[in-house]
Design a protein around this motif. Structure first.
Motif, mmCIF file in Angstrom:
data_model
loop_
_atom_site.group_PDB
_atom_site.id
_atom_site.type_symbol
_atom_site.label_atom_id
_atom_site.label_comp_id
_atom_site.label_asym_id
_atom_site.label_seq_id
_atom_site.Cartn_x
_atom_site.Cartn_y
_atom_site.Cartn_z
ATOM 1 N N ILE A 258 0.884 -1.165 0.000
ATOM 2 C CA ILE A 258 0.000 0.000 0.000
ATOM 3 C C ILE A 258 0.920 1.213 0.000
ATOM 4 N N PHE A 259 0.807 2.019 -1.037
ATOM 5 C CA PHE A 259 1.625 3.222 -1.161
ATOM 6 C C PHE A 259 0.763 4.408 -0.729
ATOM 7 N N THR A 260 1.117 5.004 0.389
ATOM 8 C CA THR A 260 0.278 6.041 0.979
ATOM 9 C C THR A 260 0.627 7.432 0.454
ATOM 10 N N HIS A 261 -0.397 8.293 0.451
ATOM 11 C CA HIS A 261 -0.254 9.666 -0.037
ATOM 12 C C HIS A 261 -0.272 10.685 1.091
ATOM 13 N N SER A 262 -0.427 10.220 2.341
ATOM 14 C CA SER A 262 -0.450 11.127 3.485
ATOM 15 C C SER A 262 -0.227 10.324 4.763
ATOM 16 N N GLU A 263 0.056 11.050 5.842
ATOM 17 C CA GLU A 263 0.201 10.384 7.136
ATOM 18 C C GLU A 263 -1.120 9.761 7.570
ATOM 19 N N GLU A 264 -2.224 10.407 7.258
ATOM 20 C CA GLU A 264 -3.542 9.868 7.604
ATOM 21 C C GLU A 264 -3.784 8.538 6.876
ATOM 22 N N GLN A 265 -3.435 8.472 5.585
ATOM 23 C CA GLN A 265 -3.576 7.205 4.858
ATOM 24 C C GLN A 265 -2.691 6.123 5.469
ATOM 25 N N GLU A 266 -1.490 6.484 5.862
ATOM 26 C CA GLU A 266 -0.590 5.513 6.481
ATOM 27 C C GLU A 266 -1.207 4.949 7.765
ATOM 28 N N LYS A 267 -1.754 5.815 8.587
ATOM 29 C CA LYS A 267 -2.389 5.399 9.843
ATOM 30 C C LYS A 267 -3.552 4.449 9.562
ATOM 31 N N ILE A 268 -4.403 4.802 8.617
ATOM 32 C CA ILE A 268 -5.564 3.971 8.275
ATOM 33 C C ILE A 268 -5.115 2.634 7.701
ATOM 34 N N ALA A 269 -4.106 2.641 6.836
ATOM 35 C CA ALA A 269 -3.611 1.407 6.236
ATOM 36 C C ALA A 269 -3.066 0.457 7.300
ATOM 37 N N LYS A 270 -2.347 0.994 8.273
ATOM 38 C CA LYS A 270 -1.806 0.158 9.350
ATOM 39 C C LYS A 270 -2.925 -0.426 10.206
ATOM 40 N N GLU A 271 -3.950 0.369 10.479
ATOM 41 C CA GLU A 271 -5.103 -0.132 11.237
ATOM 42 C C GLU A 271 -5.817 -1.236 10.458
ATOM 43 N N ALA A 272 -5.983 -1.037 9.164
ATOM 44 C CA ALA A 272 -6.650 -2.037 8.327
ATOM 45 C C ALA A 272 -5.832 -3.322 8.257
ATOM 46 N N LEU A 273 -4.520 -3.204 8.200
ATOM 47 C CA LEU A 273 -3.651 -4.392 8.186
ATOM 48 C C LEU A 273 -3.816 -5.179 9.488
ATOM 49 N N GLU A 274 -3.803 -4.494 10.616
ATOM 50 C CA GLU A 274 -3.984 -5.179 11.901
ATOM 51 C C GLU A 274 -5.324 -5.899 11.953
ATOM 52 N N TYR A 275 -6.367 -5.239 11.481
ATOM 53 C CA TYR A 275 -7.701 -5.841 11.449
ATOM 54 C C TYR A 275 -7.714 -7.078 10.536
ATOM 55 N N ALA A 276 -7.152 -6.946 9.346
ATOM 56 C CA ALA A 276 -7.130 -8.069 8.397
ATOM 57 C C ALA A 276 -6.316 -9.237 8.942
ATOM 58 N N GLN A 277 -5.221 -8.917 9.621
ATOM 59 C CA GLN A 277 -4.394 -9.981 10.202
ATOM 60 C C GLN A 277 -5.226 -10.827 11.169
ATOM 61 N N LYS A 278 -5.985 -10.189 12.006
ATOM 62 C CA LYS A 278 -6.799 -10.908 13.000
ATOM 63 C C LYS A 278 -7.995 -11.611 12.366
ATOM 64 N N LYS A 279 -8.685 -10.919 11.473
ATOM 65 C CA LYS A 279 -9.929 -11.472 10.922
ATOM 66 C C LYS A 279 -9.718 -12.457 9.779
ATOM 67 N N TRP A 280 -8.862 -12.114 8.825
ATOM 68 C CA TRP A 280 -8.762 -12.888 7.589
ATOM 69 C C TRP A 280 -7.557 -13.830 7.529
ATOM 70 N N TYR A 281 -6.479 -13.502 8.218
ATOM 71 C CA TYR A 281 -5.245 -14.281 8.094
ATOM 72 C C TYR A 281 -4.659 -14.624 9.469
ATOM 73 N N PRO A 282 -5.449 -15.227 10.366
ATOM 74 C CA PRO A 282 -4.970 -15.470 11.730
ATOM 75 C C PRO A 282 -3.789 -16.439 11.817
ATOM 76 N N ASN A 283 -3.609 -17.280 10.815
ATOM 77 C CA ASN A 283 -2.549 -18.292 10.859
ATOM 78 C C ASN A 283 -1.381 -18.020 9.924
ATOM 79 N N ASP A 284 -1.456 -16.936 9.161
ATOM 80 C CA ASP A 284 -0.400 -16.584 8.211
ATOM 81 C C ASP A 284 -0.094 -15.101 8.351
ATOM 82 N N LYS A 285 1.180 -14.763 8.393
ATOM 83 C CA LYS A 285 1.568 -13.362 8.566
ATOM 84 C C LYS A 285 1.374 -12.562 7.281
ATOM 85 N N ILE A 286 0.700 -11.439 7.394
ATOM 86 C CA ILE A 286 0.568 -10.519 6.262
ATOM 87 C C ILE A 286 1.926 -9.874 6.019
ATOM 88 N N VAL A 287 2.371 -9.879 4.761
ATOM 89 C CA VAL A 287 3.685 -9.321 4.400
ATOM 90 C C VAL A 287 3.568 -8.002 3.634
#
Length: 180
Positions: free
Chosen positions: A112-141
């Motif tokens: 994810i290539f971010t265009h602002s600090e706000e996008q970076e913050k949201i992208a990191k939050e979304a990654l954490e959420y996806a890690q728990k919900k969609w990929y609990p047994n495999d690390k998101i890279v």
């Protein structure tokens, strides 16, 4: 060089999402299909590499470190950046390093290539959420980093799967409905 496609249609209030998730044909196709009435425009191209004005042949050598990337312009009043990033995590496999299905190489990395600090913050939050919900047994890279450069891909790559419906999506490009 600009970090946003010079040919991407935008408005004074629009924002841009830039994501890499393997072959940009399938990424663009799924975003256009799923968000057809909510986005303004899309462009596929090459982001954050070392070569100036690269072409597909050069990027495929693996020597430029560009990622096949989709840029989406959208109105935040119609669809949120978070919604578009959440979709990113369910439309490809973000747990494979430099690969999606049969496509292997740094140009196929998940980013994810971010265009602002706000996008970076949201992208990191979304990654954490996806890690728990969609990929609990495999690390998101997926890498999250600021966009530095974006070069439009050749015209024949733009909306490729829409123009060539006989072609097919990468087998990893589909909407996940259950965790991996």
């Amino acid at each position: 060089m600009s970090a946003i496609s010079k040919t991407l249609k935008t408005t004074p209030s629009s924002q841009v999402l830039s994501v890499a998730a393997g072959c940009f044909w399938g990424v663009e196709y799924l975003y256009k299909k799923h968000f057809k009435d909510q986005i303004i425009d899309t462009k596929v191209g090459y982001a954050n590499g070392t070569a100036s004005n690269p072409d597909y042949k050069l990027v495929c050598t693996g020597s430029t470190n560009h990622a096949e990337t989709l840029q989406v312009s959208f109105e935040p009043s119609k669809v949120s950046y978070r919604t578009l990033v959440d979709f990113f995590f369910v439309m490809h496999d973000p747990t494979t390093v430099d690969a999606q299905g049969p496509d292997i190489g740094t140009q196929y990395r998940s980013a994810i290539f971010t265009h602002s600090e706000e996008q970076e913050k949201i992208a990191k939050e979304a990654l954490e959420y996806a890690q728990k919900k969609w990929y609990p047994n495999d690390k998101i890279v997926t890498k999250i980093e600021p966009i530095k450069t974006f070069w439009d891909a050749e015209e024949y790559h733009q909306q490729y799967l829409i123009k060539n419906p006989e072609r097919h999506l990468c087998p990893t490009h589909f909407i996940r409905t259950t965790p991996k």
